[in-house]
Design a protein around this motif. Structure first.
Motif, PDB file in Angstrom:
ATOM      1  N   ILE A  42       0.834  -1.204   0.000  1.00 50.92           N
ATOM      2  CA  ILE A  42       0.000   0.000   0.000  1.00 50.92           C
ATOM      3  C   ILE A  42       0.869   1.255   0.000  1.00 50.92           C
ATOM      4  O   ILE A  42       0.569   2.243  -0.685  1.00 50.92           O
ATOM      5  N   VAL A  43       1.973   1.228   0.751  1.00 50.41           N
ATOM      6  CA  VAL A  43       2.903   2.361   0.790  1.00 50.41           C
ATOM      7  C   VAL A  43       3.416   2.683  -0.606  1.00 50.41           C
ATOM      8  O   VAL A  43       3.331   3.824  -1.080  1.00 50.41           O
ATOM      9  N   PHE A  44       3.952   1.693  -1.294  1.00 47.04           N
ATOM     10  CA  PHE A  44       4.552   1.940  -2.607  1.00 47.04           C
ATOM     11  C   PHE A  44       3.497   2.250  -3.669  1.00 47.04           C
ATOM     12  O   PHE A  44       3.725   3.088  -4.548  1.00 47.04           O
ATOM     13  N   ALA A  45       2.352   1.575  -3.605  1.00 42.96           N
ATOM     14  CA  ALA A  45       1.296   1.822  -4.588  1.00 42.96           C
ATOM     15  C   ALA A  45       0.756   3.241  -4.472  1.00 42.96           C
ATOM     16  O   ALA A  45       0.436   3.881  -5.482  1.00 42.96           O
ATOM     17  N   SER A  46       0.641   3.760  -3.258  1.00 41.00           N
ATOM     18  CA  SER A  46       0.124   5.122  -3.073  1.00 41.00           C
ATOM     19  C   SER A  46       1.198   6.180  -3.293  1.00 41.00           C
ATOM     20  O   SER A  46       0.889   7.316  -3.662  1.00 41.00           O
ATOM     21  N   ARG A  47       2.459   5.824  -3.120  1.00 33.55           N
ATOM     22  CA  ARG A  47       3.551   6.793  -3.282  1.00 33.55           C
ATOM     23  C   ARG A  47       3.941   6.992  -4.738  1.00 33.55           C
ATOM     24  O   ARG A  47       4.297   8.095  -5.138  1.00 33.55           O
ATOM     25  N   TYR A  48       3.858   5.926  -5.520  1.00 32.56           N
ATOM     26  CA  TYR A  48       4.380   5.988  -6.884  1.00 32.56           C
ATOM     27  C   TYR A  48       3.266   6.107  -7.923  1.00 32.56           C
ATOM     28  O   TYR A  48       3.350   5.533  -9.011  1.00 32.56           O
ATOM     29  N   LEU A  49       2.255   6.869  -7.618  1.00 30.29           N
ATOM     30  CA  LEU A  49       1.178   7.104  -8.575  1.00 30.29           C
ATOM     31  C   LEU A  49       1.655   7.878  -9.796  1.00 30.29           C
ATOM     32  O   LEU A  49       1.005   7.860 -10.843  1.00 30.29           O
ATOM     33  N   ASP A  50       2.772   8.554  -9.665  1.00 30.03           N
ATOM     34  CA  ASP A  50       3.299   9.375 -10.758  1.00 30.03           C
ATOM     35  C   ASP A  50       4.247   8.620 -11.668  1.00 30.03           C
ATOM     36  O   ASP A  50       4.846   9.214 -12.572  1.00 30.03           O
ATOM     37  N   ILE A  51       4.368   7.325 -11.494  1.00 31.36           N
ATOM     38  CA  ILE A  51       5.412   6.577 -12.191  1.00 31.36           C
ATOM     39  C   ILE A  51       5.270   6.642 -13.713  1.00 31.36           C
ATOM     40  O   ILE A  51       6.264   6.645 -14.446  1.00 31.36           O
ATOM     41  N   PHE A  52       4.043   6.725 -14.214  1.00 30.65           N
ATOM     42  CA  PHE A  52       3.847   6.767 -15.659  1.00 30.65           C
ATOM     43  C   PHE A  52       3.501   8.171 -16.172  1.00 30.65           C
ATOM     44  O   PHE A  52       3.201   8.338 -17.352  1.00 30.65           O
ATOM     45  N   THR A  53       3.523   9.156 -15.289  1.00 27.16           N
ATOM     46  CA  THR A  53       3.172  10.518 -15.716  1.00 27.16           C
ATOM     47  C   THR A  53       4.307  11.521 -15.541  1.00 27.16           C
ATOM     48  O   THR A  53       4.421  12.460 -16.332  1.00 27.16           O
TER      49      THR A  53
END
Length: 215
Positions: A42-53
């Motif tokens: 959950i930590v990484f999924a919520s932190r890296y929302l910008d990975i493709f933008t």
């Protein structure tokens, strides 16, 4: 990027590799808290929302992909791999980790640097990461005798956060206007949670004995 941050990233990566080594080579997750691993997903999924933008650098993107992929992989192995799953001690790993989610989310909604979805979720990930290790520490205290790879994994996780604090101190004195209270306080809280573990880890290393936490 300064040396402290690079060392912190490499230590964090090493902790993941140690855990994957334990799971893939020994086919065991004994002493590992599934609850903590689910919180890290959950930590990484919520932190890296910008990975493709938002592209920052190839290094940044690769590290995000590694931590996302490894965290999901670890949870999958513990939950679904027939051999690994049998070594998971569900009866000892009983910390109610989901109770950590709502307080961290509410705190992120109240205290953040900018009120946007990605910023609030990034802040939420910082608050949640600060306490995500709690189920793991409670499990280690219950099982007491800790195998070498599990001890190394937890030590490296704590060392990663300690090195990041040194990175923040370095940047505070070398970069103008570098002040970020939210990650600083969250990181300090996270590091303090490891204090008891560090004490017994170094004591076992100094006296050349098996790592064992008090009941």
């Amino acid at each position: 990027m300064n040396l402290f941050r690079l060392a912190g990233d490499m230590t964090h990566l090493a902790s993941v590799l140690v855990l994957l080594l334990k799971i893939h080579t020994i086919k065991s997750c004994a002493g590992i808290s599934l609850k903590t691993q689910e919180l890290y997903v959950i930590v990484f999924a919520s932190r890296y929302l910008d990975i493709f933008t938002d592209f920052i650098s190839l290094y940044n993107t690769l590290m995000k992909l590694i931590f996302l992929g490894s965290s999901f992989s670890i949870v999958w192995y513990i939950r679904s791999h027939s051999v690994v799953r049998r070594s998971y001690d569900k009866s000892q790993d009983t910390f109610r980790h989901y109770f950590l989610l709502l307080p961290c989310l509410l705190l992120a909604l109240l205290i953040h640097e900018k009120f946007t979805f990605k910023e609030v979720m990034w802040t939420f990930s910082l608050y949640l990461e600060a306490v995500a290790i709690l189920p793991q520490l409670v499990l280690l205290q219950r099982t007491r005798n800790i195998d070498n790879l599990t001890g190394q994994y937890v030590f490296l996780l704590g060392a990663y956060r300690g090195l990041y604090i040194l990175n923040w101190i370095y940047r505070y004195f070398t970069e103008p206007h570098y002040v970020h209270w939210i990650p600083w306080i969250s990181g300090i809280v996270q590091t303090l949670l490891y204090a008891d573990f560090f004490y017994y880890y170094f004591d076992s290393w100094k006296n050349n004995k098996r790592l064992q936490l008090p009941a």
